[in-house]
Design a protein around this motif. Sequence first.
Motif, PDB file in Angstrom:
ATOM      1  N   ARG A  52       0.828  -1.208   0.000  1.00 31.59           N
ATOM      2  CA  ARG A  52       0.000   0.000   0.000  1.00 31.59           C
ATOM      3  C   ARG A  52       0.861   1.255   0.000  1.00 31.59           C
ATOM      4  N   ALA A  53       1.946   1.221   0.762  1.00 32.22           N
ATOM      5  CA  ALA A  53       2.842   2.379   0.790  1.00 32.22           C
ATOM      6  C   ALA A  53       3.517   2.579  -0.561  1.00 32.22           C
ATOM      7  N   THR A  54       3.880   1.464  -1.225  1.00 20.79           N
ATOM      8  CA  THR A  54       4.518   1.561  -2.540  1.00 20.79           C
ATOM      9  C   THR A  54       3.565   2.145  -3.569  1.00 20.79           C
ATOM     10  N   ASP A  58      -1.749   4.545   1.058  1.00 18.94           N
ATOM     11  CA  ASP A  58      -1.828   4.985   2.453  1.00 18.94           C
ATOM     12  C   ASP A  58      -1.927   6.504   2.573  1.00 18.94           C
ATOM     13  N   GLN A  59      -1.902   7.195   1.442  1.00 17.75           N
ATOM     14  CA  GLN A  59      -1.998   8.654   1.432  1.00 17.75           C
ATOM     15  C   GLN A  59      -3.472   9.083   1.433  1.00 17.75           C
ATOM     16  N   PHE A  65      -5.222  11.637  -5.610  1.00 20.05           N
ATOM     17  CA  PHE A  65      -5.792  12.175  -6.842  1.00 20.05           C
ATOM     18  C   PHE A  65      -4.837  13.157  -7.508  1.00 20.05           C
ATOM     19  N   GLY A  66      -4.238  14.034  -6.727  1.00 18.46           N
ATOM     20  CA  GLY A  66      -3.284  14.988  -7.299  1.00 18.46           C
ATOM     21  C   GLY A  66      -2.104  14.296  -7.949  1.00 18.46           C
ATOM     22  N   THR A  67      -1.567  13.286  -7.269  1.00 16.15           N
ATOM     23  CA  THR A  67      -0.442  12.537  -7.836  1.00 16.15           C
ATOM     24  C   THR A  67      -0.853  11.819  -9.110  1.00 16.15           C
ATOM     25  N   TRP A  68      -2.051  11.273  -9.109  1.00 19.34           N
ATOM     26  CA  TRP A  68      -2.551  10.538 -10.277  1.00 19.34           C
ATOM     27  C   TRP A  68      -2.724  11.461 -11.480  1.00 19.34           C
ATOM     28  N   ILE A  69      -3.282  12.660 -11.243  1.00 24.19           N
ATOM     29  CA  ILE A  69      -3.475  13.611 -12.339  1.00 24.19           C
ATOM     30  C   ILE A  69      -2.137  14.072 -12.907  1.00 24.19           C
TER      31      ILE A  69
END
Length: 313
Positions: A52-54, A58-59, A65-69
């Motif tokens: 999950r951390a990888t 866990d965020q 969502f921001g990281t994904w975008i």
Amino acid sequence: MPIFLVRRFLAAIPVLLTVAVFVFLLLRLTPGDPAAIIAGDMATPEQLERIRATLGLDQPIIVQFGTWIVDILRGDFGTSLISRQPVLNLVTDRMWPTIWIGLITIALSVIIAVPMGVLAAWKQGSWIDHLVMTFSVLGFSVPVFVTGYLLITLFALDLQLFPVQGYTPPSQDFGSFAARVVLPSFTLASIYIALIARMTRASLLNVLGEDYVRTARAKGLTERRVLFRHALRNAAVPVMTVIGTGFALLISGVVVTESVFNIPGLGRLTVDSIFARDYPVIQALILLTAGIYVLVNLLIDISYSFLDPRIRY
């Protein structure tokens, strides 16, 4: 004209952003743990937390969502949870069978459906009109998988004219490619033809009684030229709308058709990813589908300005 195009393009951006938000939330809130799928049934709690951390699970949701975008804007759709391959590579490898079948389906549908609709409108109330309308009702009512199995039974098993299943790239063997895309394309086109033919007939009937049509006939023009040059062009805007709207049927039909005919395209990839809960692949496919749908509707809107000059202003 340029202002019209810019406005239509800008209007598509909020749509894609909204789709992205719903896709992200829908799949993240769906029951099932991606970490458990990767680790297997025998995984320890420590292994699950590490996975999950990888993956960043866990965020907080907003951080995910921001990281994904940001990753999507860079062209990184993530890594498949099952095959461990980049999602973009999986989609690229599978998209060409779907593209070929989709293009052939659209071409067949327009070539067959538009003349059918024109003929039905011209012969309104005749047996030709009733025959076209009966076909339209049947084509739109029968599910795609039923049509596919009927075509397989008749043309592949009984008459042995075409292969039952499979796909061959055109660069490898064009003859085998042509033989293997006939049945899937006609299966998909059955609904599309029914929809376009019905709308062409209805739209054409609305303009056949207009003054400019009577004027064209009074000038001594042939009935064929009156129908296709004058009436059909003015009736084409609603038809183009249906073609764009019916594109959604084509996208959903590809999923079923590729499963029936065992074609390794985006439809099969979608089914396999859903059963495996491969979240990155599912998200990429939904976004791709939404992007294509928005692009097709944008092209349809642009075509309006060429069919009807009044729309440019």
